[in-house]
Design a protein around this motif. Structure first.
Motif, PDB file in Angstrom:
ATOM      1  N   HIS A 377     -33.260 -32.813 -16.432  1.00 18.42           N
ATOM      2  CA  HIS A 377     -34.061 -31.608 -16.205  1.00 18.42           C
ATOM      3  C   HIS A 377     -33.451 -30.694 -15.139  1.00 18.42           C
ATOM      4  N   PRO A 378     -32.843 -31.226 -14.066  1.00 18.54           N
ATOM      5  CA  PRO A 378     -32.072 -30.329 -13.200  1.00 18.54           C
ATOM      6  C   PRO A 378     -30.911 -29.633 -13.906  1.00 18.54           C
ATOM      7  N   LEU A 379     -30.258 -30.330 -14.852  1.00 17.22           N
ATOM      8  CA  LEU A 379     -29.176 -29.693 -15.611  1.00 17.22           C
ATOM      9  C   LEU A 379     -29.727 -28.552 -16.461  1.00 17.22           C
ATOM     10  N   LEU A 380     -30.841 -28.806 -17.143  1.00 14.79           N
ATOM     11  CA  LEU A 380     -31.458 -27.743 -17.929  1.00 14.79           C
ATOM     12  C   LEU A 380     -31.910 -26.599 -17.034  1.00 14.79           C
ATOM     13  N   SER A 381     -32.433 -26.924 -15.864  1.00 14.60           N
ATOM     14  CA  SER A 381     -32.885 -25.881 -14.945  1.00 14.60           C
ATOM     15  C   SER A 381     -31.734 -24.971 -14.534  1.00 14.60           C
ATOM     16  N   LEU A 382     -30.557 -25.540 -14.343  1.00 12.39           N
ATOM     17  CA  LEU A 382     -29.402 -24.738 -13.940  1.00 12.39           C
ATOM     18  C   LEU A 382     -28.824 -23.953 -15.108  1.00 12.39           C
ATOM     19  N   LEU A 383     -28.581 -24.616 -16.222  1.00  7.47           N
ATOM     20  CA  LEU A 383     -27.865 -23.988 -17.327  1.00  7.47           C
ATOM     21  C   LEU A 383     -28.776 -23.319 -18.348  1.00  7.47           C
ATOM     22  N   TYR A 384     -29.965 -23.869 -18.565  1.00  7.64           N
ATOM     23  CA  TYR A 384     -30.857 -23.386 -19.622  1.00  7.64           C
ATOM     24  C   TYR A 384     -32.288 -23.273 -19.097  1.00  7.64           C
ATOM     25  N   PRO A 385     -32.511 -22.439 -18.085  1.00  8.49           N
ATOM     26  CA  PRO A 385     -33.854 -22.366 -17.491  1.00  8.49           C
ATOM     27  C   PRO A 385     -34.919 -21.899 -18.476  1.00  8.49           C
ATOM     28  N   GLU A 386     -34.530 -21.162 -19.500  1.00 11.83           N
ATOM     29  CA  GLU A 386     -35.512 -20.725 -20.493  1.00 11.83           C
ATOM     30  C   GLU A 386     -36.047 -21.907 -21.293  1.00 11.83           C
ATOM     31  N   LEU A 387     -35.204 -22.891 -21.558  1.00 10.63           N
ATOM     32  CA  LEU A 387     -35.670 -24.105 -22.228  1.00 10.63           C
ATOM     33  C   LEU A 387     -36.536 -24.935 -21.290  1.00 10.63           C
ATOM     34  N   GLN A 388     -36.078 -25.095 -20.059  1.00 14.10           N
ATOM     35  CA  GLN A 388     -36.839 -25.871 -19.090  1.00 14.10           C
ATOM     36  C   GLN A 388     -38.217 -25.261 -18.845  1.00 14.10           C
ATOM     37  N   SER A 389     -38.305 -23.950 -18.881  1.00 13.12           N
ATOM     38  CA  SER A 389     -39.596 -23.281 -18.690  1.00 13.12           C
ATOM     39  C   SER A 389     -40.599 -23.705 -19.750  1.00 13.12           C
ATOM     40  N   ASP A 390     -40.189 -23.716 -21.000  1.00  9.74           N
ATOM     41  CA  ASP A 390     -41.090 -24.149 -22.067  1.00  9.74           C
ATOM     42  C   ASP A 390     -41.453 -25.622 -21.920  1.00  9.74           C
ATOM     43  N   MET A 391     -40.508 -26.429 -21.440  1.00 14.25           N
ATOM     44  CA  MET A 391     -40.802 -27.851 -21.240  1.00 14.25           C
ATOM     45  C   MET A 391     -41.823 -28.051 -20.125  1.00 14.25           C
ATOM     46  N   LEU A 392     -41.751 -27.232 -19.086  1.00 16.35           N
ATOM     47  CA  LEU A 392     -42.734 -27.303 -18.006  1.00 16.35           C
ATOM     48  C   LEU A 392     -44.110 -26.883 -18.513  1.00 16.35           C
ATOM     49  N   THR A 651     -29.713 -38.674 -20.515  1.00 15.69           N
ATOM     50  CA  THR A 651     -29.532 -38.848 -19.072  1.00 15.69           C
ATOM     51  C   THR A 651     -28.098 -39.212 -18.715  1.00 15.69           C
ATOM     52  N   MET A 652     -27.515 -40.170 -19.456  1.00 19.64           N
ATOM     53  CA  MET A 652     -26.138 -40.552 -19.167  1.00 19.64           C
ATOM     54  C   MET A 652     -25.172 -39.413 -19.479  1.00 19.64           C
ATOM     55  N   SER A 653     -25.506 -38.629 -20.477  1.00 25.01           N
ATOM     56  CA  SER A 653     -24.681 -37.468 -20.801  1.00 25.01           C
ATOM     57  C   SER A 653     -24.814 -36.385 -19.737  1.00 25.01           C
ATOM     58  N   ALA A 654     -26.024 -36.187 -19.221  1.00 22.36           N
ATOM     59  CA  ALA A 654     -26.213 -35.207 -18.151  1.00 22.36           C
ATOM     60  C   ALA A 654     -25.437 -35.612 -16.905  1.00 22.36           C
TER      61      ALA A 654
END
Length: 740
Positions: A377-392, A651-654
């Motif tokens: 989720h920190p990776l998504l927050s940095l690179l894809y915050p628009e996706l993380q927003s919907d997940m939140l 997770t391991m990929s992130a």
């Protein structure tokens, strides 16, 4: 022997022009990685994967002997029984892997033990998979959309069949229903549930499948158990398959299917598109009609490629082809889960209750938060915050519907797998990173409920003891409860709640929860240097073996690991732990010993931050770079066993994606990234301007001797950094980070 083709080899046969050309979907399909090479659209509900974990002499010994299997595909296996349309990636418990299509030829055979086939000439790339079924000389090619799959089967001349099997699957639940609507369409449902053998709610998934050609004959089948009377006790003896030719009514049962037969000419292709929904058959049909109004394999595949390129091109790297493949495959696996749940009209199943909700934005599911709150989720927050927003927003909506934030949520069901309160770190960390377009008031209330409710607490079932004692006692724990592990997860959640409270101006809450977070000191045993189980009366667990649990055997105090794996797991207060251990030299020796004695586990989450802890020690940052390079070389690679183990929904990929970029988030709720030498000469991150003002972040490595045991000089915006850390806020303001 199977032959694999991927990445650049496919560039000539498809429009792989962007960074999707560097992805190898076969990575993680061995060594228990639990990924699949099937046709996958980003964050999609549907995917189409080869299913090779049932029957056949090619199953490896472990799979023949084990009842536990969380993978639809294992590279070493070679007996295919169909292509499944609802699949999980990198998950450690069996679920989904259902709605299998299988092409066959010749005399109709409805027994999967017999109609399966070996296969060869495998190819895979983002949004595409193909192979040759050796027994039938049928080429299968697959692609997919968000909510549907498309299979193209190219047959030889003669009698050909396409089977839909609702009996096979990974899920622990059985049962389904189907109805042949016409010579070109079948509809139905399949039951899911009991994830990780936990008795959570079961739920049906609905489908509609449509054929590009009308069948000459069709029917349904049902596996009929036979029984034998042995001294008045009726016991199961064997199975027989009962066909129902031309059957047009609804058929239900535990092990059922349908077949469609055709007279095909040589190299005739028949396509099948299958749409799914967790709401209704009608919605599955609407999803199918909206996303695949016709039969256009090339267009559907190209749409998947374009979707992947749009996301993967967010980061540009300069380096070797092998490193590009590792990096972009890591991003690829990080963009599969969480995935959408809502239908094309916005309908989705409510969390924790019966009924249907409706959302105007993406509603996400598959929250393996014990794993993913740490780095995905920190990776998504940095690179894809628009996706993380919907997940939140989805997580907060789950709390409104069920009363609780998700813990390990799956298709609208809370499985309660693993320990801790992991949604609190995810939400707080994302808010602190600047993603704030969600209902923080409701989110905060849900977090406080988890932190304060003493009884019947779904997220923190041990909360009464935790609040009274400052830790979870070892007295009453089961074999996989892990009192120390659970306490440490609660401390991390409370730290994040404290950080969020501070950002919201709630000073009293901030002080209270920060105090709770520092109670980890109560579990620190100076005589062993470990975080040690303690009973309710305050006495240490005796006898005590810090290495017990190394091989995943039950270990009092710890879950999925031993005391060494959890020795430094207070990422929110590493400096305080250094003091407890007697200073920097003692900490350095203990950290080195974790790796040198084989007590570091790259395949599990509690200790995956440990390689970056050298950055907290004076002039020891070079050890972080060295450890990271060693771990990448040892555990990751461009081959099916190229993950260290279960990917844990990315997770391991992130971890690998961050590690190759030369930055790593040391803890949820801590905005500093540890800095170390990246794997590429240059990395350019194109920041989402809707969330971050920086435009782009450039990371460069100019160190001449990349293998030397010296600290790199690190500059950001042409200024020397005194410590090998940089804040998230600085990075997203854009600029140039240089190692030289």
């Amino acid at each position: 022997m199977k032959t694999l083709f991927f990445g650049l080899l496919l560039a000539s046969t498809s429009a792989l022009a962007g960074n999707s050309q560097h992805v190898n979907p076969f990575i993680g399909t061995s060594n228990f990685g639990a990924t699949h090479p099937g046709a996958q659209y980003p964050n999609a509900l549907a995917s189409v994967s080869p299913f090779n974990v049932a029957y056949g002499d090619t199953l490896n010994k472990f799979e023949k002997d084990a009842a536990w299997n969380s993978r639809v595909y294992i590279h070493e296996n070679g007996y295919l029984t169909g292509f499944s349309h609802l699949n999980l990636s990198g998950v450690g418990c069996p679920e989904a892997g259902v709605m299998l299509l299988m092409p066959t030829t010749g005399k109709l055979n409805l027994d999967a033990r017999e109609y399966g086939s070996t296969y060869s000439q495998e190819q895979a790339s983002p949004g595409y998979y193909s192979s040759m079924l050796d027994k039938y000389q049928v080429k299968a090619a697959l692609t997919s959309t968000l909510r549907s799959g498309l299979s193209r089967f190219t047959f030889p001349a003669g009698q050909s069949h396409i089977l839909l099997n609702l009996g096979l699957g990974l899920t622990n639940e059985s049962g389904g229903s189907l109805k042949v609507v016409s010579e070109q369409e079948v509809e139905g449902s399949r039951m899911l549930g009991t994830f990780c053998y936990n008795p959570e709610d079961v739920r049906p998934v609905y489908f509609v499948a449509r054929f590009s050609k009308a069948a000459a004959e069709f029917g349904a089948w049902k596996k009929m158990p036979k029984y034998q009377n042995v001294e008045a006790d009726w016991i199961h003896y064997n199975d027989s398959i009962k066909p129902y030719p031309g059957f047009r009514q609804t058929l239900s049962g535990d092990d059922i299917g349908a077949w469609f037969s055709f007279d095909t000419s040589a190299n005739e292709a028949i396509e099948v598109k299958l749409g799914i929904s967790f709401v209704s058959i009608e919605n599955a049909r609407a999803n199918l009609d909206a996303e695949q109004p016709g039969f256009d394999f090339a267009k559907t595949r190209q749409a998947a490629v374009d979707a992947w390129d749009k996301l993967l091109d967010r980061v540009e790297v300069e380096g070797t082809d092998t490193n590009k493949t590792l990096f972009y495959t890591a991003l690829y696996h990080s963009l599969i889960h969480p995935n959408i749940l809502q239908d094309i009209n916005g309908d989705y199943p409510l969390m924790g209750q019966q009924g249907m909700g409706n959302s105007k934005r993406n509603r996400y599911t598959v929250y393996s938060l014990w794993d993913t709150n740490r780095n995905l989720h920190p990776l998504l927050s940095l690179l894809y915050p628009e996706l993380q927003s919907d997940m939140l927003n989805s997580a907060v909506a789950m709390a409104a519907e069920s009363g609780w934030l998700p813990k390990w949520e799956l298709y609208g069901m809370e499985t309660q797998v693993m320990v801790g309160d992991p949604a609190t770190p995810m939400l707080a960390d994302s808010y602190l990173r600047g993603i704030r377009d969600f209902d923080i008031r409701s989110a905060y209330q849900a977090m406080v409920r988890a932190a304060e409710q003493r009884q019947n607490n779904l997220l923190r079932p041990e909360n009464a003891d935790y609040l009274d004692l400052g830790y979870v006692p070892v007295d009453d724990e089961g074999p996989y409860d892990g009192s120390v592990s659970t306490s440490l997860e609660y401390y991390l959640a409370d730290f994040n709640l404290a950080q969020l409270a501070g950002a919201l101006g709630k000073t009293e809450d901030q002080q209270k929860y920060l105090s709770h977070a520092m109670n980890y000191r109560k579990l620190f045993d100076a005589s062993t240097g470990m975080l040690r189980p303690k009973n309710r009366s305050g006495q240490w667990l005796t006898p005590y073996d810090p290495e017990l649990g190394r091989n995943f055997e039950p270990a009092p105090g710890y879950i999925e690991g031993n005391a060494w794996n959890y020795r430094f797991y207070v990422p929110h207060d590493t400096l305080g732990l250094i003091e407890l251990l007697g200073g920097q030299n003692n900490f350095l020796n203990a950290l080195d010993a974790t790796f040198d004695t084989g007590n570091f586990d790259m395949a599990n989450e509690p200790d995956i931050t440990y390689p970056f802890l050298y950055n907290y020690l004076d002039n020891q940052g070079w050890r972080t770079s060295l450890r990271v390079k060693q771990l990448i070389a040892e555990h990751y690679g461009n081959h099916p066993a190229g993950l260290p183990g279960n990917d844990d929904t990315g997770t391991m990929s992130a971890w690998l994606a961050f590690a190759m970029m030369g930055i790593y988030p040391v803890s949820p709720g801590v905005m500093d990234y540890a800095l170390f030498e990246p794997s590429f000469d240059k990395i350019t991150v194109h920041l989402n301007s809707d969330y971050y003002p920086g435009g782009s972040l450039v990371i460069e490595s100019r160190k001449k001797n990349k293998s030397s045991n010296t600290n790199a000089q690190i500059k950001f915006q042409q200024k020397d950094l005194e410590q090998p850390f940089l804040s998230h806020q600085a990075l997203v303001n854009g600029g140039r980070l240089v190692f030289q």
